[in-house]
Write an enzyme that holds these catalytic residues in place. Structure first.
Site, PDB file in Angstrom:
ATOM      1  N   GLY A 106       0.698  -1.319  -0.230  1.00 58.96           N
ATOM      2  CA  GLY A 106      -0.012  -0.149   0.059  1.00 58.96           C
ATOM      3  C   GLY A 106       0.824   1.238  -0.094  1.00 58.96           C
ATOM      4  O   GLY A 106       1.962   1.256   0.615  1.00 58.96           O
ATOM      5  N   ARG A 170       1.370  -5.885  -5.108  1.00 54.95           N
ATOM      6  CA  ARG A 170       1.358  -6.990  -3.845  1.00 54.95           C
ATOM      7  C   ARG A 170       1.707  -8.188  -4.283  1.00 54.95           C
ATOM      8  O   ARG A 170       1.562  -9.153  -3.563  1.00 54.95           O
ATOM      9  CB  ARG A 170       0.187  -6.783  -3.367  1.00 54.95           C
ATOM     10  CG  ARG A 170      -0.398  -5.534  -2.529  1.00 54.95           C
ATOM     11  CD  ARG A 170      -1.342  -5.764  -1.422  1.00 54.95           C
ATOM     12  NE  ARG A 170      -2.042  -4.577  -0.985  1.00 54.95           N
ATOM     13  CZ  ARG A 170      -1.388  -4.008   0.001  1.00 54.95           C
ATOM     14  NH1 ARG A 170      -0.500  -4.478   0.848  1.00 54.95           N
ATOM     15  NH2 ARG A 170      -1.739  -2.807   0.784  1.00 54.95           N
ATOM     16  N   ASP A 201       5.308  -7.917   5.535  1.00 49.01           N
ATOM     17  CA  ASP A 201       5.476  -8.806   4.424  1.00 49.01           C
ATOM     18  C   ASP A 201       6.487  -8.717   3.637  1.00 49.01           C
ATOM     19  O   ASP A 201       7.220  -9.686   2.995  1.00 49.01           O
ATOM     20  CB  ASP A 201       4.022  -9.122   3.797  1.00 49.01           C
ATOM     21  CG  ASP A 201       2.669  -9.865   5.022  1.00 49.01           C
ATOM     22  OD1 ASP A 201       3.407 -10.529   5.777  1.00 49.01           O
ATOM     23  OD2 ASP A 201       1.677  -9.344   4.725  1.00 49.01           O
ATOM     24  N   LYS A 227       8.150   0.561   5.631  1.00 48.84           N
ATOM     25  CA  LYS A 227       6.910   1.411   5.083  1.00 48.84           C
ATOM     26  C   LYS A 227       5.783   0.945   5.670  1.00 48.84           C
ATOM     27  O   LYS A 227       5.634  -0.182   5.620  1.00 48.84           O
ATOM     28  CB  LYS A 227       7.294   1.434   3.533  1.00 48.84           C
ATOM     29  CG  LYS A 227       5.897   2.025   2.688  1.00 48.84           C
ATOM     30  CD  LYS A 227       5.163   1.082   1.960  1.00 48.84           C
ATOM     31  CE  LYS A 227       4.437  -0.046   2.742  1.00 48.84           C
ATOM     32  NZ  LYS A 227       3.458  -0.664   1.758  1.00 48.84           N
ATOM     33  N   THR A 228       4.906   1.481   5.776  1.00 46.40           N
ATOM     34  CA  THR A 228       3.255   1.338   5.945  1.00 46.40           C
ATOM     35  C   THR A 228       2.586   2.393   7.055  1.00 46.40           C
ATOM     36  O   THR A 228       3.102   2.847   8.032  1.00 46.40           O
ATOM     37  CB  THR A 228       2.809   0.016   6.585  1.00 46.40           C
ATOM     38  OG1 THR A 228       1.784  -0.194   6.726  1.00 46.40           O
ATOM     39  CG2 THR A 228       3.756  -0.392   7.981  1.00 46.40           C
ATOM     40  N   ASP A 230       0.236   1.877   8.465  1.00 45.76           N
ATOM     41  CA  ASP A 230      -0.405   1.192   9.572  1.00 45.76           C
ATOM     42  C   ASP A 230       0.376   1.163  10.863  1.00 45.76           C
ATOM     43  O   ASP A 230      -0.171   1.049  12.023  1.00 45.76           O
ATOM     44  CB  ASP A 230      -0.652  -0.311   9.407  1.00 45.76           C
ATOM     45  CG  ASP A 230      -1.834  -0.604   8.108  1.00 45.76           C
ATOM     46  OD1 ASP A 230      -2.057   0.471   7.560  1.00 45.76           O
ATOM     47  OD2 ASP A 230      -1.732  -1.703   7.805  1.00 45.76           O
TER      48      ASP A 230
HETATM   49  P1  FBP Z   1       0.789  -1.921   3.811  1.00 46.03           P
HETATM   50  O1  FBP Z   1       0.647  -3.119   4.848  1.00 46.03           O
HETATM   51  O2  FBP Z   1       1.065  -2.604   2.479  1.00 46.03           O
HETATM   52  O3  FBP Z   1       1.455  -0.792   4.047  1.00 46.03           O
HETATM   53  O4  FBP Z   1      -0.767  -1.613   3.410  1.00 46.03           O
HETATM   54  C1  FBP Z   1      -1.539  -1.165   4.303  1.00 46.03           C
HETATM   55  C2  FBP Z   1      -2.922  -0.733   4.044  1.00 46.03           C
HETATM   56  O5  FBP Z   1      -2.926   0.591   3.607  1.00 46.03           O
HETATM   57  C3  FBP Z   1      -3.896  -1.161   5.102  1.00 46.03           C
HETATM   58  O6  FBP Z   1      -4.003  -0.228   5.966  1.00 46.03           O
HETATM   59  C4  FBP Z   1      -5.273  -1.487   4.258  1.00 46.03           C
HETATM   60  O7  FBP Z   1      -6.095  -2.341   4.842  1.00 46.03           O
HETATM   61  C5  FBP Z   1      -4.576  -2.256   2.981  1.00 46.03           C
HETATM   62  O8  FBP Z   1      -3.409  -1.585   2.702  1.00 46.03           O
HETATM   63  C6  FBP Z   1      -5.501  -1.742   1.833  1.00 46.03           C
HETATM   64  O9  FBP Z   1      -4.965  -2.407   0.525  1.00 46.03           O
HETATM   65  P2  FBP Z   1      -5.065  -2.186  -0.699  1.00 46.03           P
HETATM   66  O10 FBP Z   1      -4.393  -0.962  -1.186  1.00 46.03           O
HETATM   67  O11 FBP Z   1      -4.622  -3.446  -1.611  1.00 46.03           O
HETATM   68  O12 FBP Z   1      -6.717  -1.857  -1.067  1.00 46.03           O
END
Ligand code: FBP
Length: 577
Positions: A106, A170, A201, A227-228, A230
């Site tokens: 993300g 991803r 991951d 990075k994230t 979250d």
């Molecule tokens: P990462 O763990 O890859 O940083 O992504 C986090 C996130 O933003 C979450 O908060 C959310 O649930 C998810 O990605 C959404 O994923 P997508 O972009 O595939 O809809």
């Protein structure tokens, strides 16, 4: 260069400066973007004179748990020492390095600055160093889709949000065929290091890749970057993942605006779901920034073994008490990962994951799939599943992400709460225990915050992480995560270096199998940020103590522009522990 690469290579510059038929014109950018482009991110003192730095080595390290298993799985990269950089430049000139960079998962504010830091870092090592960007995430590395990132090309991306410079994806890098294909592609381009910018991951995969190359004596180094939005990729040595700071500020601004609307019109309960696939760090930080009436924290729900009904009853009683004071309005924060923390839902989702990992794609009509799944569930889980509203049942059986996770951003947990609370309030009303009005609205703040222009903190932190990664590559390191620490202090005191990725790993059940993975950092219920919420949440529930943080400020007084999150500040405030 392959044809695909040539075509894609020209694309970003065209989008920036040329119309479809070749007419050149300047693409409009906002005044803020223009001003922000001039911002010079600050660097830790050790990197101020370039990335060719002297290294200091710590003790041999071990993994956070399951040491024997992790050591056996990572024989070549296990036990590496922690590295920090001395404030001293090496006398001998460094060689040119060619790096391939990948943005994974993300989006998170500041990704472009990691790339900028990486670029400037390798150029400080040697002017002939080159940076290649693999397109669309780890898949680009395997499929050989890339561009060369030049100084000119990079210029328009400095201090901007988004991952559009090379895109993200991803794709899970875990098979040896993928590793071999990536090695062939790097070899053809003369790339001697891959930098993977991703979450837990993706950094787990970086570690697998580093181990594979090291074990096979393939001369490609692999470095990760945390990075994230979250905020769950952190530990004693990685103080924060980038993007968390900015995303929380964007959401807090919006929450503050809704609070002001609620207290003005006095007629709505706003239920706000906030991103954070597993951990509730974003929700906790936003609560500390805004003081809403109800804040759900997934980790607490799991710890107190609260059922869905318990949660709903608690919330309904806060709503009823406020109604007694004539306050038929309020703000509720719901972390998007909540559902997986509710014990009966967690068991249900675990069972669904295992069943779905067997790939029953043949079930085209959704109802057939539902009947099949229910038939395979344990009696308790089948019961829990069938008590859920129809929509939520369907959302729970949607495809998992490539890492086997439920896509919680697509589950309307806040709507589930609203529906169930309404039922509960009606029951209370019929017993004469509730006389208020309940009018609710739902919101989901997630994607709105992932590509914002990075705050000063994220702009500096990300640039530092990229520059640090360049220094680690220059020093010939592999299997490390770029680390910049001491983040609550001024940048001059930030400590840069590398943390062995194996150190963060343990073995967990994923996709129906035991796998080595980086341990996620969940909200610590004994930690200062959560304790801070506990101190005030009762008075925030009954009274109105709303705080309105307003938009991110990039220019102005340091106490407005250069602050760290409550989470980071409180985690480092030892006096409060
Ligand atoms: P990462 O763990 O890859 O940083 O992504 C986090 C996130 O933003 C979450 O908060 C959310 O649930 C998810 O990605 C959404 O994923 P997508 O972009 O595939 O809809």
């Amino acid at each position: 260069m392959s044809r695909v690469s040539q075509v894609v290579n020209e694309q970003p510059r065209k989008n920036r400066e040329t119309l479809a038929n070749g007419v050149t014109m300047k693409v409009d950018i906002s005044s803020l973007q223009k001003a922000r482009a001039k911002y010079k991110p600050k660097l830790p003192a050790s990197l101020l004179n370039g990335a060719n730095v002297e290294l200091r080595y710590g003790e041999k390290t071990q993994s956070i748990a399951d040491q024997e298993k992790i050591e056996a799985l990572f024989p070549s990269t296990y036990g590496l020492p922690i590295i920090t950089f001395n404030n001293k430049i090496l006398g001998n000139p460094s060689k040119a390095v060619n790096i391939g960079v990948v943005l994974s998962g993300g989006q998170a504010p500041g990704g472009h600055n990691v790339v900028a830091g990486l670029f400037d870092g390798i150029k400080s090592l040697h002017q002939n160093s080159k940076l290649f960007g693999f397109l669309g995430g780890p898949g680009g590395l395997v499929d050989n889709k890339y561009i060369e990132i030049t100084a000119d090309f990079l210029e328009g991306y400095r201090n901007t949000g988004g991952f559009d410079i090379i895109g993200s994806g991803r794709t899970k890098l875990e098979r040896t065929e993928q590793f071999d294909a990536a090695a062939r592609n790097c070899d053809a381009l003369g790339i001697n290091a891959i930098v993977i910018i991703g979450g837990d991951d993706s950094n787990t995969n970086a570690c697998l890749l580093a181990e594979y190359y090291e074990g096979k004596h393939i001369l490609i180094q692999v470095i990760g970057c945390p990075k994230t939005i979250d905020g769950d990729l952190k530990n004693a040595h990685i103080e924060a993942s980038f993007g968390f700071d900015t995303a929380c500020r964007v959401y807090s601004e919006l929450i503050g605006n809704l609070q002001r609307d609620a207290i003005s019109s006095k007629k709505y309960w706003h239920f706000i779901k906030l991103m954070g696939r597993s951990a509730s760090h974003i929700t906790l930080e936003c609560a500390l920034q805004t003081h809403p009436n109800i804040t759900l924290i997934g980790e607490e729900v799991a710890h107190r073994k609260m059922t869905l009904i318990d949660i709903v009853n608690d919330m309904a009683s806060v709503i009823a008490k406020r109604a007694e004071k004539g306050k038929n309005y309020g703000i509720v924060l719901v972390p998007e990962g909540l559902i997986e923390f509710i014990p009966e839902m967690n068991i249900l989702i675990g069972e669904l994951n295992e069943i779905m990992a067997e790939k029953h794609e043949a079930f085209k009509p959704q109802d057939e799939k539902l009947d099949f799944l229910v038939g395979k569930l344990s009696p308790e889980s089948a019961k829990a599943y069938l008590t859920l509203p129809h929509e939520i049942r369907h959302q729970l059986m949607m495809d998992r992400d490539p890492h086997g996770n439920v896509q919680v951003s697509r589950i309307d947990t806040e709507k589930l709460m609203m529906e169930m609370i309404e039922v509960r309030l009606n029951a209370l009303k019929s017993e004469g225990k509730y006389k208020g009005k309940f009018s609710s609205l739902n919101h989901f703040f997630g994607y709105e915050g992932r590509c914002s222009a990075p705050s000063n903190f994220d702009a500096d932190y990300c640039y530092g992480l990229g520059y640090t990664a360049a220094a680690l590559v220059g020093a010939g390191k592999t299997g490390y995560m770029s680390s910049v620490r001491n983040l609550t202090k001024p940048e001059t005191e930030w400590i840069a270096g590398g943390i062995p990725i194996t150190m963060m790993m343990n073995v967990e059940r994923r996709h129906g199998e035991d796998k080595p993975v980086i341990q996620k950092a969940l909200v610590d219920l004994d930690g200062n940020p959560f304790k801070e919420l506990l101190k005030s949440r009762e008075s925030w529930a009954s009274e109105d103590h709303f705080v309105y943080p307003g938009p991110i400020q990039y220019f102005g007084p340091p106490e407005v522009c250069d602050v760290v999150t409550f989470t980071l500040a409180l985690e480092h405030d030892k006096s409060n522990s």
